[in-house]
Scaffold this motif. Structure first.
Motif, short mmCIF file in Angstrom:
data_model
loop_
_atom_site.label_atom_id
_atom_site.label_comp_id
_atom_site.label_asym_id
_atom_site.label_seq_id
_atom_site.Cartn_x
_atom_site.Cartn_y
_atom_site.Cartn_z
N GLY A 1 0.85 -1.17 0.04
CA GLY A 1 0.06 0.03 0.00
C GLY A 1 0.78 1.14 -0.18
O GLY A 1 0.44 2.52 -0.22
N ALA A 2 2.04 1.24 0.25
CA ALA A 2 2.91 2.37 0.16
C ALA A 2 4.16 2.28 -0.99
O ALA A 2 4.94 2.70 -0.86
CB ALA A 2 3.66 2.24 1.60
N GLU A 3 3.92 1.59 -1.99
CA GLU A 3 4.67 1.41 -2.93
C GLU A 3 4.74 2.23 -4.08
O GLU A 3 5.25 1.91 -5.12
CB GLU A 3 4.92 -0.19 -3.61
N ARG B 1 4.44 -10.34 -2.59
CA ARG B 1 5.20 -10.61 -1.16
C ARG B 1 6.09 -9.31 -0.64
O ARG B 1 6.62 -8.25 -1.52
CB ARG B 1 6.62 -11.44 -1.28
N TYR B 2 5.69 -8.89 0.61
CA TYR B 2 6.23 -7.61 0.96
C TYR B 2 7.06 -7.86 2.38
O TYR B 2 6.58 -8.75 3.20
CB TYR B 2 5.26 -6.64 1.39
N ALA B 3 8.48 -7.31 2.49
CA ALA B 3 9.33 -7.56 3.58
C ALA B 3 8.79 -6.43 4.91
O ALA B 3 9.42 -6.81 5.61
CB ALA B 3 10.42 -7.34 3.18
N GLU B 4 7.98 -5.75 4.47
CA GLU B 4 7.34 -4.93 5.59
C GLU B 4 8.73 -3.92 6.36
O GLU B 4 8.66 -3.83 7.36
CB GLU B 4 6.74 -5.32 6.86
N ASP B 5 9.52 -3.40 5.50
CA ASP B 5 10.68 -2.76 5.86
C ASP B 5 11.63 -3.54 6.64
O ASP B 5 12.42 -3.02 7.33
CB ASP B 5 10.21 -1.35 6.81
N PRO C 1 13.70 3.57 4.71
CA PRO C 1 12.34 2.73 4.63
C PRO C 1 11.21 3.70 4.63
O PRO C 1 11.26 4.67 5.12
CB PRO C 1 12.46 1.84 5.97
N VAL C 2 10.23 3.08 3.73
CA VAL C 2 8.88 4.10 3.71
C VAL C 2 8.45 4.67 5.03
O VAL C 2 8.07 5.81 5.14
CB VAL C 2 7.82 3.39 2.78
#
Length: 323
Positions: free
Chosen positions: A39-41, A68-72, A225-226
């Motif tokens: 959602g923040a890409e 797939r997302y590593a969530e920072d 990181p975002v």
């Protein structure tokens, strides 16, 4: 009518499976990997789906995308790469440097299409990448895009002489950095790096910049990181540092400037790589592209808070001015 046609018609009417040789082609499966949170890409998914639709692909019908997302948490990336390769996926799409490097280290056979800053560093040649990696570089290189950042900073804040470069440990390659200080020196600027190992170290990093006499800030491409970018913009304002980053979201959060590509448009172009690879092209034969348009955003509210008068020429050049 031939015997084969009669058998096929009967099979379709009775719901009998066809022989193995007559099975329809499997729906291709594509992996999408990023080190940040979903959602923040920056509209990458939106651009990818748009590009695929233009080429006749509809997600869930004739193409499957595994996200797939590593969530920072970049330490999770190797595991996520292995998971996607095991599925398997026909093409692995990566967003950003950490995900791209993890994919490159995790597989030498699965085609990888990346959008990442300084992607050219990871391939043999931009025109003939070789291997299994290609894509679109988000930035041209330290002496081009990042040099432009320094020019924009000094245009908006002419008194700047010492620039801090903020990045998270592990998100800056030595090759990227080596060419950068001479670019600053040519503009009369002294550059100094400030790595941050953990989010809680951000405050101390800005205190260190203050003690060192830093009077402007570059947030390294993909270097923070975002989840921390808004915090970085707020701290830059608190410490009265004109700051620049690649993404519009940074300027919207209070950073003075952003200058970078349209992520949605880049990922619309990424879809063409997917299509060509699914049709048999080898990634190593597909040249690494560069963005055709970089967007400049100026936050005039932040400029006022910093006591800066942004030149009219810069405002006219901007794609967006936040007032």
């Amino acid at each position: 009518m031939s015997q084969w046609c009669l058998r096929l018609s009967a099979a379709l009417l009775l719901g009998v499976p066809l022989a193995a040789g007559a099975q329809p082609a499997a729906v291709p499966r594509v992996g999408f990997l990023w080190d940040g949170p979903r959602g923040a890409e920056g509209h990458a998914e939106e651009g990818l789906r748009k590009g695929l639709r233009e080429l006749g692909y509809v997600e869930g019908q004739n193409i499957i995308i595994e996200y797939r997302y590593a969530e920072d948490r970049t330490e999770r990336l190797p595991q996520l790469v292995a998971e996607l390769v095991r599925l398997p996926v026909s093409v692995l799409l990566t967003l950003g440097g950490p995900a791209t490097r993890a994919a490159k280290e995790g597989t030498s056979t699965t085609p990888i299409v990346a959008s990442a800053g300084f992607l050219a560093e990871l391939v043999a040649s931009p025109t003939r990448p070789g291997g299994n990696l290609t894509g679109i570089t988000l930035l041209q290189g330290p002496t081009e895009t990042s040099g432009k950042w320094l020019e924009l900073l000094t245009t908006a804040a002419p008194a700047v002489s010492s620039v801090g470069v903020l990045f998270t440990a592990g998100r800056m390659t030595p090759v990227s950095w080596e060419a950068y200080p001479p670019v600053g020196a040519a503009l009369g600027l002294r550059l100094r790096r400030f790595p941050v190992g953990r989010p809680e170290e951000l405050d101390s990093a800005f205190e260190a910049m203050s003690r060192a006499g830093i009077d402007a800030l570059v947030v390294w491409p993909g270097g923070v990181p975002v989840a921390l970018r808004a915090r970085v913009a707020q701290l830059a304002l608190r410490y009265r540092l004109p700051a620049i980053h690649e993404e519009r979201a940074f300027a919207a959060a209070g950073g003075l400037l952003s200058y970078g590509p349209d992520v949605a448009e880049i990922w619309r172009r990424i879809a063409t790589y997917v299509d060509r690879i699914l049709k048999g092209a080898r990634p190593g034969d597909l040249p690494v592209e560069q963005p055709t348009k970089l967007h400049l955003v100026v936050n005039l509210r932040t400029a006022t808070a910093l006591g800066l008068t942004v030149p009219q020429a810069l405002l006219l050049h901007a794609d967006e001015v936040i007032r």
